[in-house]
Design a protein around this motif. Sequence first.
Motif, short mmCIF file in Angstrom:
data_model
loop_
_atom_site.label_atom_id
_atom_site.label_comp_id
_atom_site.label_asym_id
_atom_site.label_seq_id
_atom_site.Cartn_x
_atom_site.Cartn_y
_atom_site.Cartn_z
N UNK A 1 0.79 -1.29 -0.04
CA UNK A 1 0.04 -0.04 0.21
C UNK A 1 0.94 1.38 -0.03
N UNK A 2 0.46 2.11 -1.13
CA UNK A 2 1.47 3.41 -0.96
C UNK A 2 1.26 4.14 0.11
N UNK A 3 2.39 4.94 0.53
CA UNK A 3 2.56 5.70 1.86
C UNK A 3 2.11 4.93 3.16
N UNK A 4 1.94 3.82 3.27
CA UNK A 4 1.44 3.21 4.55
C UNK A 4 2.67 2.94 5.52
N UNK A 5 2.54 3.25 6.50
CA UNK A 5 3.63 2.93 7.55
C UNK A 5 3.34 1.83 8.42
N UNK A 6 4.24 0.74 8.89
CA UNK A 6 4.06 -0.15 9.60
C UNK A 6 3.52 -0.12 10.93
N UNK A 7 2.33 -0.86 11.38
CA UNK A 7 1.97 -0.45 12.79
C UNK A 7 1.03 0.46 13.10
N UNK A 8 0.51 1.15 11.89
CA UNK A 8 -0.28 2.29 12.19
C UNK A 8 -1.89 2.01 11.78
N UNK A 9 -2.13 1.15 11.07
CA UNK A 9 -3.65 0.89 11.04
C UNK A 9 -4.05 -0.57 11.38
N UNK A 10 -5.11 -0.97 11.69
CA UNK A 10 -5.67 -2.35 12.10
C UNK A 10 -5.45 -3.29 10.79
N UNK A 11 -5.37 -4.61 10.97
CA UNK A 11 -5.11 -5.71 9.87
C UNK A 11 -6.19 -5.44 8.98
N UNK A 12 -7.48 -5.25 9.80
CA UNK A 12 -8.77 -5.46 8.64
C UNK A 12 -8.87 -4.14 7.85
N UNK A 13 -8.26 -3.12 8.13
CA UNK A 13 -8.34 -1.81 7.22
C UNK A 13 -7.20 -1.99 6.15
N UNK A 14 -6.11 -2.65 6.53
CA UNK A 14 -5.13 -2.85 5.54
C UNK A 14 -5.63 -3.84 4.27
N UNK A 15 -6.35 -4.91 4.50
CA UNK A 15 -6.95 -5.96 4.09
C UNK A 15 -7.75 -5.20 2.95
N UNK A 16 -9.10 -4.29 3.53
CA UNK A 16 -9.76 -3.49 2.61
C UNK A 16 -9.08 -2.69 1.65
N UNK B 1 -1.97 7.46 3.95
CA UNK B 1 -1.00 8.18 4.24
C UNK B 1 -1.38 9.08 5.51
N UNK B 2 -2.75 9.47 5.23
CA UNK B 2 -3.45 10.31 6.40
C UNK B 2 -3.97 9.38 7.53
N UNK B 3 -4.19 8.10 7.15
CA UNK B 3 -4.61 7.03 8.24
C UNK B 3 -3.18 6.35 9.07
N UNK B 4 -2.18 6.50 8.36
CA UNK B 4 -0.79 6.08 9.16
C UNK B 4 -0.11 7.00 9.51
N UNK B 5 -0.65 8.38 9.32
CA UNK B 5 0.18 9.52 9.88
C UNK B 5 1.51 9.84 9.36
N UNK B 6 1.41 9.09 8.01
CA UNK B 6 2.86 9.54 7.18
C UNK B 6 2.76 10.69 6.16
N UNK B 7 1.70 11.55 6.28
CA UNK B 7 1.44 12.73 5.67
C UNK B 7 1.03 13.94 6.25
N UNK B 8 1.40 15.08 6.32
CA UNK B 8 1.22 16.07 7.10
C UNK B 8 0.26 16.99 5.78
N UNK B 9 -0.23 18.15 6.39
CA UNK B 9 -1.13 19.06 5.22
C UNK B 9 -0.35 19.26 3.95
N UNK B 10 0.88 19.85 3.90
CA UNK B 10 1.43 20.22 2.78
C UNK B 10 1.42 19.13 1.85
#
Length: 412
Positions: free
Chosen positions: A282-297, A347-356
């Motif tokens: 998944x692009x821009x995802x960071x490990x340990x930041x979202x539940x497994x169910x969300x990652x599967x979806x 990116x937003x869900x895993x907090x790897x993206x700020x507003x800019x």
Amino acid sequence: MVNIDDEPTEARTERHASWAELFFDLVAVAGVAALAHVLGPDLDAAALGLYALMFLALWLSWTTFMLYGNVAAGQTRVLRLMVGMFGLGVMAASVPGVAHTVLDHDGDSLPLNVFAIAYIATRVYGARSWQRGAVLLDFPVVQYSAGLLPWLASLWVDEHWKLVLWAVGVGLDLLLIVVLSGSRMLQRVQAYLAAPERTRRRSRGRSDGSGPVIHGVSVDPVHLAERLGLFVIIVLGESVVQIVAAAGETHFDLGVLAAALASFILLAGMFGLSVVFGHAGLPHLRAGRIPSRAALGLHCLVTGVVATIAVPLSLVVEHGSDPLPDQARWLLCGAVAAYFTLGVVTGVASHSSDRPRTISRITTGIVAPLLLGLLATAAAGRTLVACLALIVLAHLWFERRLAPLGPHIRLP
């Protein structure tokens, strides 16, 4: 709820995908590749809907066995995976017949029944693979077959109602994914079995006084992330295969080379964003930041989008000097925009993206492809692909140069 890679470092290196699991993934991706028969230059809403419906059926079947192997680990029975592979193979083989029947109004319902029977058998067999009394807390829908009832009913109705019932069945499974909680289900079952009256009945029925034991199991997040990433990689590789096959069927010249090169750069750039600068495919995802169910979806959506891109890219390789038909142009540009939209979400869900960064990803990754789809009506196909490839390369360049967010994120 278990998060992706939310485990100590020592546990993360213990398990990797087995050879049997990799073999299983290849067969599943062969089914995804077969869906190219559904999409084509004359794309319409019916074809897109049929593609989405059949892709979800294939993905749910793959997920059932993938999660079984994840939880069973060293106790995974290879024979079960082989049976599941055969079921997926039958589903894949029937895809062209289903597409011909539905889109060309052939009137032969046999391919649709074959696809439905293979899907039902594969899901039921996969659901029976779990250890007795085990409840998968992260994704319990794979153990239950409520969504298969409409598929079973579809065997006795005509073509139109078959597709309606298929959609109802898949929609029911998707709804259960959202609302069904493995933890709450486990608590209810355990409370039901622990009631005094039922305890006495079980004691009278068993000489040793014992009753059924219900326990919860969770996925191995490290292994899950690896399987999801490998699946995306294989889908991208299958897209490259389709482009190579298209190039082999046309007269080779510099134009074909340019179109093939731009197509390869586009797909390779998606590999970089999903794997090098992403996680679990998944692009821009960071490990340990979202539940497994969300990652599967999100994985389901990303792989579905990536798989669609191969069809218009193959058309570009075959007819690169001509503008793409309107439907194919929108399929290509819309798929790229959807890919970046999912990247913004992860990116937003895993907090790897700020507003800019989020604004930049929206403008360059979503708005720009959509503007190309709207305005590049007369552009040669290879020119359009080259523009999209440059957008992906720009994202890779920015990801490489921008400083990571947070102390636990490290760019390669």
